[in-house]
Design a protein around this motif. Structure first.
Motif, PDB file in Angstrom:
ATOM      1  N   LEU A 115      36.287  18.669  36.618  1.00 14.84           N
ATOM      2  CA  LEU A 115      36.230  20.132  36.449  1.00 14.84           C
ATOM      3  C   LEU A 115      37.290  20.539  35.432  1.00 14.84           C
ATOM      4  CD1 LEU A 115      35.820  21.182  40.209  1.00 14.84           C
ATOM      5  CD2 LEU A 115      34.046  20.780  38.505  1.00 14.84           C
ATOM      6  N   ARG A 116      36.867  20.862  34.236  1.00 12.83           N
ATOM      7  CA  ARG A 116      37.843  20.988  33.151  1.00 12.83           C
ATOM      8  C   ARG A 116      37.688  22.283  32.358  1.00 12.83           C
ATOM      9  NH1 ARG A 116      40.438  16.220  32.089  1.00 12.83           N
ATOM     10  NH2 ARG A 116      40.853  16.899  29.973  1.00 12.83           N
ATOM     11  N   ALA A 117      37.462  23.369  33.046  1.00 12.93           N
ATOM     12  CA  ALA A 117      37.443  24.658  32.337  1.00 12.93           C
ATOM     13  C   ALA A 117      38.838  24.914  31.755  1.00 12.93           C
ATOM     14  CB  ALA A 117      37.079  25.775  33.306  1.00 12.93           C
ATOM     15  N   GLY A 118      38.909  25.741  30.751  1.00 15.05           N
ATOM     16  CA  GLY A 118      40.196  26.133  30.173  1.00 15.05           C
ATOM     17  C   GLY A 118      40.773  25.127  29.200  1.00 15.05           C
ATOM     18  N   ALA A 124      46.464  34.029  30.791  1.00 15.65           N
ATOM     19  CA  ALA A 124      45.324  33.424  30.104  1.00 15.65           C
ATOM     20  C   ALA A 124      44.512  32.584  31.095  1.00 15.65           C
ATOM     21  CB  ALA A 124      45.813  32.555  28.947  1.00 15.65           C
ATOM     22  N   TRP A 125      45.199  32.042  32.099  1.00 17.41           N
ATOM     23  CA  TRP A 125      44.519  31.253  33.134  1.00 17.41           C
ATOM     24  C   TRP A 125      44.078  32.121  34.290  1.00 17.41           C
ATOM     25  CZ3 TRP A 125      43.274  26.181  32.595  1.00 17.41           C
ATOM     26  CH2 TRP A 125      43.896  25.468  31.561  1.00 17.41           C
ATOM     27  N   ASP A 126      44.854  33.142  34.585  1.00 15.63           N
ATOM     28  CA  ASP A 126      44.645  33.906  35.817  1.00 15.63           C
ATOM     29  C   ASP A 126      45.084  35.350  35.546  1.00 15.63           C
ATOM     30  OD1 ASP A 126      44.253  34.555  38.445  1.00 15.63           O
ATOM     31  OD2 ASP A 126      45.653  33.070  39.250  1.00 15.63           O
ATOM     32  N   PRO A 127      44.150  36.190  35.087  1.00 16.53           N
ATOM     33  CA  PRO A 127      44.520  37.484  34.491  1.00 16.53           C
ATOM     34  C   PRO A 127      45.355  38.416  35.368  1.00 16.53           C
ATOM     35  CG  PRO A 127      42.232  36.975  34.004  1.00 16.53           C
ATOM     36  CD  PRO A 127      42.706  35.912  34.957  1.00 16.53           C
ATOM     37  N   ARG A 128      45.192  38.355  36.691  1.00 12.92           N
ATOM     38  CA  ARG A 128      45.940  39.277  37.550  1.00 12.92           C
ATOM     39  C   ARG A 128      46.968  38.556  38.419  1.00 12.92           C
ATOM     40  NH1 ARG A 128      46.824  44.386  36.065  1.00 12.92           N
ATOM     41  NH2 ARG A 128      44.902  45.508  35.595  1.00 12.92           N
ATOM     42  N   ILE A 129      47.376  37.356  38.028  1.00  9.04           N
ATOM     43  CA  ILE A 129      48.366  36.636  38.834  1.00  9.04           C
ATOM     44  C   ILE A 129      49.717  37.341  38.725  1.00  9.04           C
ATOM     45  CG2 ILE A 129      49.101  35.006  37.031  1.00  9.04           C
ATOM     46  CD1 ILE A 129      48.618  34.314  40.817  1.00  9.04           C
ATOM     47  N   PHE A 130      50.479  37.250  39.815  1.00 13.14           N
ATOM     48  CA  PHE A 130      51.747  37.994  39.904  1.00 13.14           C
ATOM     49  C   PHE A 130      52.920  37.202  39.348  1.00 13.14           C
ATOM     50  CE2 PHE A 130      49.951  36.454  43.869  1.00 13.14           C
ATOM     51  CZ  PHE A 130      50.862  35.483  44.270  1.00 13.14           C
ATOM     52  N   LEU A 164      39.843  25.781  41.597  1.00  8.98           N
ATOM     53  CA  LEU A 164      39.742  24.355  41.250  1.00  8.98           C
ATOM     54  C   LEU A 164      38.826  24.098  40.056  1.00  8.98           C
ATOM     55  CD1 LEU A 164      39.588  22.746  44.821  1.00  8.98           C
ATOM     56  CD2 LEU A 164      41.559  22.946  43.280  1.00  8.98           C
ATOM     57  N   PHE A 165      38.328  25.159  39.436  1.00 10.00           N
ATOM     58  CA  PHE A 165      37.371  24.915  38.350  1.00 10.00           C
ATOM     59  C   PHE A 165      38.042  24.364  37.098  1.00 10.00           C
ATOM     60  CE2 PHE A 165      38.405  29.429  38.497  1.00 10.00           C
ATOM     61  CZ  PHE A 165      38.830  29.692  37.216  1.00 10.00           C
ATOM     62  N   MET A 201      30.701  25.169  27.731  1.00  5.19           N
ATOM     63  CA  MET A 201      31.789  25.674  28.579  1.00  5.19           C
ATOM     64  C   MET A 201      32.954  26.162  27.717  1.00  5.19           C
ATOM     65  SD  MET A 201      33.916  23.665  31.517  1.00  5.19           S
ATOM     66  CE  MET A 201      32.702  23.729  32.800  1.00  5.19           C
ATOM     67  N   VAL A 202      33.302  25.351  26.724  1.00  2.14           N
ATOM     68  CA  VAL A 202      34.411  25.732  25.845  1.00  2.14           C
ATOM     69  C   VAL A 202      34.073  27.023  25.096  1.00  2.14           C
ATOM     70  CG1 VAL A 202      35.700  25.075  23.787  1.00  2.14           C
ATOM     71  CG2 VAL A 202      35.279  23.386  25.580  1.00  2.14           C
ATOM     72  N   LEU A 203      32.863  27.071  24.547  1.00  5.01           N
ATOM     73  CA  LEU A 203      32.467  28.256  23.780  1.00  5.01           C
ATOM     74  C   LEU A 203      32.453  29.506  24.650  1.00  5.01           C
ATOM     75  CD1 LEU A 203      29.545  26.817  21.618  1.00  5.01           C
ATOM     76  CD2 LEU A 203      31.811  27.515  20.828  1.00  5.01           C
ATOM     77  N   LEU A 204      31.916  29.346  25.839  1.00  2.78           N
ATOM     78  CA  LEU A 204      31.817  30.502  26.724  1.00  2.78           C
ATOM     79  C   LEU A 204      33.170  30.986  27.189  1.00  2.78           C
ATOM     80  CD1 LEU A 204      28.732  29.463  28.839  1.00  2.78           C
ATOM     81  CD2 LEU A 204      28.957  31.512  27.459  1.00  2.78           C
ATOM     82  N   THR A 205      34.053  30.015  27.509  1.00  2.00           N
ATOM     83  CA  THR A 205      35.379  30.417  27.959  1.00  2.00           C
ATOM     84  C   THR A 205      36.107  31.162  26.865  1.00  2.00           C
ATOM     85  OG1 THR A 205      35.368  28.366  29.217  1.00  2.00           O
ATOM     86  CG2 THR A 205      37.420  29.583  29.182  1.00  2.00           C
TER      87      THR A 205
END
Lengths: 232, 121
Positions: free
Chosen positions: A128-131, A199-205, A60-61, B10-14
């Motif tokens: 929560l807006r990583a990526g 790119a979002w989930d390196p080992r996703i199937f 959820l990140f 966060m953006v830079l680190l990702t």
């Protein structure tokens, strides 16, 4: 360089605290208390297969870049299963007479939230807006595709039906169903994820089918049409 | 201000982490469980959990006769580039870019272990 990496990693570990302090306190407190046991709220996504297998619920990140808030708020009050065989299907299948089948005794229902809790948690999740660097905001251009052509693309041309249901009871079971994806997921996120799932989930199937930009757009047209049809 | 700084970091680190990320090689058996079980099944017999509505049955990796008709190079190509690369079904996706060449080679060896056969070179 190594020193630099350590410094940046320290910042990464501290980051959720700083972000959480920005507001959404009630929702964030609920997330930390009741949701963090099954969901990763901080990232990064696992880089090993063992990490993928340990997942109890979706990460959820990056929820704020992934989900549509209206859908989240509704779903949290009346959750239904999106991944028929759970997060990692291998933990929820068994051998049957005619092949592998889902072992439903291993699947747990998602807790239900009341309206107030759902609103607070939705607000917290949307923060929560990583990526974000993986998403081209505004990339999706609304358009139409016939259901027949969409299904042809999804099944015969690209083989996605192997792993995803396009209606309840029809399609593959190891991936999330896609008949609610148009309501559930942000369009630009769908494009980004289909373009490069790892790119979002390196080992996703889920494989990278190297889809062209115009096909990515058409798939999202199809998912939106499927969701509209599913609502009727 | 603090929030803005956090988001910029966060953006830079990702970006930093994803650009330097190298995945450790995984065991062939675990690769098979993660990526292949869903269609080829827990025993490799082609009856995975996804098969119900498929128009083409996945390959039975335990079938020595069928598997020995394919060379190791053909199997490598099918895994890396997908079924269509060897004139087979689109339902077999390309795993190149997801798996390294070394991992695909280890999977080819694992398939030979499942079928207890060698390839027609």
């Amino acid at each position: 360089m190594e020193h630099c990496q350590r410094y940046l990693l320290c910042w990464l570990l501290l980051l959720p605290v700083a972000v959480n302090a920005s507001g959404n306190d009630a929702g964030m407190a609920l997330l930390q208390k009741d949701c963090s046991g099954c969901h990763d709220l901080t990232g990064p996504a696992p880089t090993t297969i063992a990490g993928v297998w340990q997942r109890q619920g979706p990460d959820l990140f990056y929820a704020g870049n992934k989900y549509k808030p209206a859908w989240l708020k509704t779903w949290l009050q009346k959750p239904v299963r999106i991944r028929p065989a759970g997060m990692y299907y291998g933990r929820h299948i068994k051998e049957g007479a005619d092949g592998d089948v889902i072992d439903s005794t291993t699947l747990k229902p998602h807790p239900r939230l009341n309206g107030e809790q759902a609103k607070a948690v939705t607000e917290a999740l949307m923060s929560l807006r990583a990526g974000s660097h993986l998403i081209n905001e505004g990339e999706y251009k609304p358009g139409k595709i016939s259901m027949a052509m969409g299904e042809l693309m999804f099944d015969k041309f690209r083989g996605c039906l192997a792993c995803h249901e396009i209606e309840e009871g029809y399609g593959g079971l190891s991936g999330p169903e896609v008949y609610s994806a148009g309501n559930r997921l942000q369009e630009d996120f769908m494009i980004s994820y289909m373009r490069d799932p790892q790119a979002w989930d390196p080992r996703i199937f889920m494989p990278n089918k190297h889809l062209k930009d115009r096909d990515l757009q058409k798939f999202v047209h199809f998912f939106r049409a499927l969701a509209a049809e599913n609502e009727q | 201000m603090k929030v803005m700084l956090s988001r910029v970091m966060m953006v830079l680190l990702t970006c930093f982490l994803s650009s330097t990320q190298v995945l450790a090689a995984e065991k062939a058996e675990d690769l098979y469980k993660n990526y292949c079980w869903q269609c080829h099944g827990m025993t490799g017999n082609g009856n995975g959990v996804n098969v119900r509505d498929m128009s083409v049955q996945p390959r039975d990796h335990t079938d020595a006769k069928e598997m020995s008709a394919r060379s190791d190079d053909e199997i490598f190509k099918a895994i890396k580039e997908g079924g269509q690369a060897i004139s087979k079904s689109v339902l077999m996706p390309p795993w190149g870019g997801v798996l390294s060449d070394d991992e695909i080679h280890s999977l080819v060896k694992y398939l030979r272990h499942l079928c207890q056969c060698s390839g027609n070179q």
